[in-house]
Scaffold this motif. Sequence first.
Motif, PDB file in Angstrom:
ATOM      1  N   GLN A 122       0.836  -1.207   0.000  1.00 42.01           N
ATOM      2  CA  GLN A 122       0.000   0.000   0.000  1.00 42.01           C
ATOM      3  C   GLN A 122       0.869   1.254   0.000  1.00 42.01           C
ATOM      4  N   GLY A 123       1.898   1.280   0.827  1.00 41.70           N
ATOM      5  CA  GLY A 123       2.813   2.417   0.851  1.00 41.70           C
ATOM      6  C   GLY A 123       3.507   2.604  -0.495  1.00 41.70           C
ATOM      7  N   LEU A 124       3.917   1.512  -1.119  1.00 44.06           N
ATOM      8  CA  LEU A 124       4.574   1.603  -2.420  1.00 44.06           C
ATOM      9  C   LEU A 124       3.606   2.071  -3.506  1.00 44.06           C
ATOM     10  N   ARG A 125       2.350   1.653  -3.427  1.00 44.11           N
ATOM     11  CA  ARG A 125       1.353   2.140  -4.387  1.00 44.11           C
ATOM     12  C   ARG A 125       1.150   3.655  -4.235  1.00 44.11           C
ATOM     13  N   GLU A 126       1.198   4.122  -3.001  1.00 47.41           N
ATOM     14  CA  GLU A 126       1.071   5.555  -2.752  1.00 47.41           C
ATOM     15  C   GLU A 126       2.274   6.315  -3.319  1.00 47.41           C
ATOM     16  N   ILE A 127       3.462   5.778  -3.137  1.00 45.47           N
ATOM     17  CA  ILE A 127       4.654   6.408  -3.715  1.00 45.47           C
ATOM     18  C   ILE A 127       4.521   6.461  -5.229  1.00 45.47           C
ATOM     19  N   GLU A 168       7.081  -5.968  -8.444  1.00 47.27           N
ATOM     20  CA  GLU A 168       5.701  -6.444  -8.415  1.00 47.27           C
ATOM     21  C   GLU A 168       4.706  -5.282  -8.315  1.00 47.27           C
ATOM     22  N   THR A 169       5.160  -4.151  -7.756  1.00 47.97           N
ATOM     23  CA  THR A 169       4.311  -2.974  -7.615  1.00 47.97           C
ATOM     24  C   THR A 169       4.333  -2.120  -8.883  1.00 47.97           C
ATOM     25  N   GLY A 170       5.130  -2.509  -9.860  1.00 49.82           N
ATOM     26  CA  GLY A 170       5.150  -1.806 -11.132  1.00 49.82           C
ATOM     27  C   GLY A 170       6.316  -0.869 -11.337  1.00 49.82           C
ATOM     28  N   PHE A 171       7.272  -0.864 -10.409  1.00 55.92           N
ATOM     29  CA  PHE A 171       8.456  -0.031 -10.561  1.00 55.92           C
ATOM     30  C   PHE A 171       9.535  -0.772 -11.349  1.00 55.92           C
TER      31      PHE A 171
END
Length: 190
Positions: A122-127, A168-171
Amino acid sequence: MHEKRFDPTLISRLDNPERRKKLPPEPLLALLELKGSEDILDVGAGAGYFTFPAAEKTSGTVYALDAQSEMLDYLLSRLEESEFDGNIEIVQGEAEQIPLDDQKVDAVICSMVLHEVEPLDQGLREIRRVLKPGGRALCIEWEAVDTGSGPPQAHRVSSTDMARILEETGFKVLDTRPWTEAFYSIVFQK
């Protein structure tokens, strides 16, 4: 304060000569390849260890985000004593719900904070949400080894796992390197 969050009474540990030897802010910030006009988000800004050096490297705004009011009060007192001309903005909020608009910043700094974020994805999606397309981020974290100090080993995320989770988060992971036996950095891009 949840169990993973840094104890604000220990704030003096966040900016001391020994830490500066192990994790010098300037060479770490150089990994972001800043051009000088970026808007930057410092997630978990704490005492401003990266906030102030980042503000020296940009004419843009540096958003100093922290969840703990004690940390922000300390940072505000440092800011009032400094000679910065207004390019640092203090923001209270959680990494899991960053109170900034979509695509607001060109770069993000996450120093010793992602191991505290729950849930991490969730934190990484926010970043990812607040970063502009092509924006870069710098993660500095504790390696998942016993170092005799720092957060419990169970709270740490290894550099290998962090790189996998970022992808996995798309980065896109651009650079991973150890700084000491205890610390690593990862530069990643939206």
